[in-house]
Write a protein that holds these residues in place. Structure first.
Motif, PDB file in Angstrom:
ATOM      1  N   TYR A  37      33.682  -3.155 -72.690  1.00 40.13           N
ATOM      2  CA  TYR A  37      33.893  -1.703 -72.685  1.00 40.13           C
ATOM      3  C   TYR A  37      34.874  -1.303 -73.787  1.00 40.13           C
ATOM      4  O   TYR A  37      35.889  -1.970 -74.014  1.00 40.13           O
ATOM      5  CB  TYR A  37      34.434  -1.265 -71.326  1.00 40.13           C
ATOM      6  CG  TYR A  37      34.804   0.187 -71.272  1.00 40.13           C
ATOM      7  CD1 TYR A  37      33.816   1.161 -71.148  1.00 40.13           C
ATOM      8  CD2 TYR A  37      36.130   0.596 -71.349  1.00 40.13           C
ATOM      9  CE1 TYR A  37      34.152   2.504 -71.105  1.00 40.13           C
ATOM     10  CE2 TYR A  37      36.467   1.937 -71.299  1.00 40.13           C
ATOM     11  CZ  TYR A  37      35.466   2.885 -71.184  1.00 40.13           C
ATOM     12  OH  TYR A  37      35.800   4.218 -71.144  1.00 40.13           O
ATOM     13  N   ARG A  38      34.579  -0.229 -74.474  1.00 38.01           N
ATOM     14  CA  ARG A  38      35.475   0.285 -75.518  1.00 38.01           C
ATOM     15  C   ARG A  38      35.986   1.656 -75.117  1.00 38.01           C
ATOM     16  O   ARG A  38      35.200   2.582 -74.896  1.00 38.01           O
ATOM     17  CB  ARG A  38      34.764   0.358 -76.870  1.00 38.01           C
ATOM     18  CG  ARG A  38      35.699   0.683 -78.039  1.00 38.01           C
ATOM     19  CD  ARG A  38      34.982   0.494 -79.370  1.00 38.01           C
ATOM     20  NE  ARG A  38      35.889   0.652 -80.496  1.00 38.01           N
ATOM     21  CZ  ARG A  38      36.071   1.791 -81.167  1.00 38.01           C
ATOM     22  NH1 ARG A  38      35.410   2.896 -80.785  1.00 38.01           N
ATOM     23  NH2 ARG A  38      36.909   1.841 -82.185  1.00 38.01           N
TER      24      ARG A  38
ATOM     25  N   ALA B 173      26.336  -0.897 -70.352  1.00 36.21           N
ATOM     26  CA  ALA B 173      25.084  -0.224 -70.711  1.00 36.21           C
ATOM     27  C   ALA B 173      24.402  -0.851 -71.919  1.00 36.21           C
ATOM     28  O   ALA B 173      23.488  -0.256 -72.478  1.00 36.21           O
ATOM     29  CB  ALA B 173      25.347   1.257 -70.979  1.00 36.21           C
ATOM     30  N   GLY B 174      24.837  -2.041 -72.325  1.00 32.96           N
ATOM     31  CA  GLY B 174      24.267  -2.656 -73.519  1.00 32.96           C
ATOM     32  C   GLY B 174      22.769  -2.855 -73.443  1.00 32.96           C
ATOM     33  O   GLY B 174      22.042  -2.542 -74.384  1.00 32.96           O
ATOM     34  N   LEU B 175      22.297  -3.384 -72.329  1.00 32.24           N
ATOM     35  CA  LEU B 175      20.865  -3.609 -72.161  1.00 32.24           C
ATOM     36  C   LEU B 175      20.113  -2.286 -72.260  1.00 32.24           C
ATOM     37  O   LEU B 175      19.104  -2.172 -72.962  1.00 32.24           O
ATOM     38  CB  LEU B 175      20.594  -4.287 -70.818  1.00 32.24           C
ATOM     39  CG  LEU B 175      19.178  -4.790 -70.568  1.00 32.24           C
ATOM     40  CD1 LEU B 175      18.871  -5.991 -71.445  1.00 32.24           C
ATOM     41  CD2 LEU B 175      19.000  -5.150 -69.098  1.00 32.24           C
TER      42      LEU B 175
ATOM     43  N   SER C 163      25.408   2.851 -67.568  1.00 30.66           N
ATOM     44  CA  SER C 163      26.449   2.357 -66.673  1.00 30.66           C
ATOM     45  C   SER C 163      27.691   1.949 -67.453  1.00 30.66           C
ATOM     46  O   SER C 163      27.626   1.135 -68.377  1.00 30.66           O
ATOM     47  CB  SER C 163      25.908   1.147 -65.898  1.00 30.66           C
ATOM     48  OG  SER C 163      26.928   0.492 -65.180  1.00 30.66           O
ATOM     49  N   ILE C 164      28.821   2.511 -67.100  1.00 31.21           N
ATOM     50  CA  ILE C 164      30.122   2.116 -67.642  1.00 31.21           C
ATOM     51  C   ILE C 164      30.131   2.116 -69.170  1.00 31.21           C
ATOM     52  O   ILE C 164      30.281   1.086 -69.812  1.00 31.21           O
ATOM     53  CB  ILE C 164      30.592   0.750 -67.116  1.00 31.21           C
ATOM     54  CG1 ILE C 164      30.391   0.659 -65.613  1.00 31.21           C
ATOM     55  CG2 ILE C 164      32.066   0.540 -67.420  1.00 31.21           C
ATOM     56  CD1 ILE C 164      30.819  -0.668 -65.019  1.00 31.21           C
ATOM     57  N   VAL C 165      29.960   3.266 -69.747  1.00 29.47           N
ATOM     58  CA  VAL C 165      30.073   3.397 -71.200  1.00 29.47           C
ATOM     59  C   VAL C 165      30.734   4.739 -71.495  1.00 29.47           C
ATOM     60  O   VAL C 165      30.448   5.740 -70.852  1.00 29.47           O
ATOM     61  CB  VAL C 165      28.698   3.309 -71.895  1.00 29.47           C
ATOM     62  CG1 VAL C 165      27.773   4.421 -71.450  1.00 29.47           C
ATOM     63  CG2 VAL C 165      28.858   3.336 -73.410  1.00 29.47           C
TER      64      VAL C 165
ATOM     65  N   VAL D  20      33.619   8.371 -66.825  1.00 30.54           N
ATOM     66  CA  VAL D  20      32.712   9.494 -67.062  1.00 30.54           C
ATOM     67  C   VAL D  20      33.242  10.327 -68.212  1.00 30.54           C
ATOM     68  O   VAL D  20      34.432  10.606 -68.304  1.00 30.54           O
ATOM     69  CB  VAL D  20      32.571  10.332 -65.783  1.00 30.54           C
ATOM     70  CG1 VAL D  20      31.741  11.571 -66.066  1.00 30.54           C
ATOM     71  CG2 VAL D  20      31.916   9.523 -64.680  1.00 30.54           C
ATOM     72  N   ASN D  21      32.358  10.738 -69.094  1.00 28.39           N
ATOM     73  CA  ASN D  21      32.741  11.507 -70.271  1.00 28.39           C
ATOM     74  C   ASN D  21      33.389  12.819 -69.843  1.00 28.39           C
ATOM     75  O   ASN D  21      32.781  13.624 -69.148  1.00 28.39           O
ATOM     76  CB  ASN D  21      31.480  11.781 -71.104  1.00 28.39           C
ATOM     77  CG  ASN D  21      31.802  12.534 -72.373  1.00 28.39           C
ATOM     78  OD1 ASN D  21      32.959  12.677 -72.747  1.00 28.39           O
ATOM     79  ND2 ASN D  21      30.764  12.993 -73.038  1.00 28.39           N
TER      80      ASN D  21
END
Length: 368
Positions: A34-35, A60-62, A134-136, A360-361
């Motif tokens: 995560y960044r 959420a990489g995939l 998810s989680i980005v 969450v953004n």
């Protein structure tokens, strides 16, 4: 009540939640890269090297892989048109590296992947597999993320039935899924609208819920297919561990470098925004009769290789050592929801929820 709702009320098969945490491979742990602030997808030129960064996608990489790979391809294509370079080094053999390498090879370039891990050893291989954001973090990148989601979803959906381990499945949730609601908000019409259910259609469930339609991408099948396709097209994976950015430049001859190192970017590029988030999974034997995803303070994804139960979230924990008690707790929690175990309070790390970690953004508070 609509016909969709009436159909969904009929009980679906109940999972067999027998679990032996001591069985080989029963407990798995990975670290999400995560960044903080946002993922990194952009370029820089250092010492005559053109660097494309593609990392920091968290969990959420995939989901984002093909869309990000298309952005990488476009950036490299512009560079090639000006420099006429034909060789590209891709750093990292996870899903971001493999999909980027695939699209770069489509340009006719000579592509080599450098990684200290083979695809089967990466965190990507350990992903659950649901197509959802998810989680980005993506503050200020809503328009770009919208394009990435469109490309990625369309590419995955077009690969159904072609040996990439992708299928279209329903996901039943007890409350609105923020991961999927985010997609519905950013790209209306990409996914079918959610359906409200008067009752979750499972044994032991009496309360209302929701039904989404999304994709299941099985990482073991998907990554293996990408690796084999790349090998057949002349793309090698070279085992190499770099210790610093200077080491990368000293040991590579390629003028174009695509950095897909995930958590490795924290050290290689001194990116202090990178935060490890550990996740753990319980892997049960496969159950072909289960053809749905399930989520309620945790998740259950029936795949062809395992029934995967997860939902843990350990911020700042950077190790891949599974905890058998945690995995057993995940299974016990899902079992209690189906009336097969006594409900017990969950520790905080068992709640896989973006809001709990302020993921969450903030530009989209209506999703909270």
């Amino acid at each position: 009540m609509s016909s969709d709702q009436m159909t969904a009320v009929a009980d679906l098969p109940t999972p067999d939640l027998t679990f032996d945490p001591d069985a080989p491979g029963a407990c798995v742990a990975g670290v999400r890269p995560y960044r903080d602030g946002s993922y990194r997808l952009g370029t820089e030129t250092v010492s005559g090297r053109f660097i494309v960064h593609n990392y920091g996608h968290g969990g959420a990489g995939l989901t984002l892989s093909w869309g990000c790979a298309a952005k990488v391809r476009n950036l490299v294509q512009e560079r090639v048109a000006a420099s006429h370079d034909t060789k590209v080094a891709v750093l990292g053999a996870g899903v971001m590296g493999l999909t980027a390498a695939t699209m770069l090879r489509d340009l006719g370039l000579t592509v080599t992947i450098y990684s200290d891990l083979m695809p089967v050893e990466t965190t990507s291989f350990k992903a659950g597999g649901q197509w959802a954001v998810s989680i980005v973090a993506f503050a200020g990148k809503e328009r770009e993320l919208k394009d990435i989601l469109k490309i990625s979803y369309t590419t995955f959906k077009n690969s159904i039935g072609k040996g990439f381990g992708v299928s279209e499945v329903p996901n039943y949730t007890a409350k609105p899924s923020e991961n999927l609601e985010l997609v519905l908000a950013l790209v209306p019409g990409l996914l079918p609208p959610r359906v409200s259910l008067p009752r979750m259609p499972f044994e032991g469930h009496t309360k209302p819920g929701f039904k989404y339609q999304t994709l299941l991408v099985e990482p073991p099948i998907f990554l293996d297919r990408l690796e084999k396709d790349l090998e057949a097209r002349g793309v090698r994976i070279v085992h190499r561990k770099f210790i610093s950015k200077a080491d990368v430049f000293a040991r590579l001859t390629e003028k174009i470098i695509v950095n897909c190192t995930g958590m490795g970017a924290k050290k290689l590029w001194n990116d202090t925004k990178m935060i490890p988030i550990k996740g753990q999974l319980a892997m049960l034997p496969p159950q072909p009769a289960l053809r749905y995803l399930y989520g309620q303070d945790g998740y259950m994804f029936p795949r062809s290789d395992h029934v995967v139960i997860g939902g843990t979230f350990e911020r700042f924990v950077n190790n891949e050592i599974p905890d058998k008690a945690v995995c057993q707790g995940l299974v016990d929690h899902i079992a209690s929801l189906f009336g097969r175990a006594v409900p017990r309070p969950l520790p905080d790390i068992h709640i896989h929820h973006p809001r709990n970690a302020q993921m969450v953004n903030p530009a989209m508070p209506h999703l909270v």
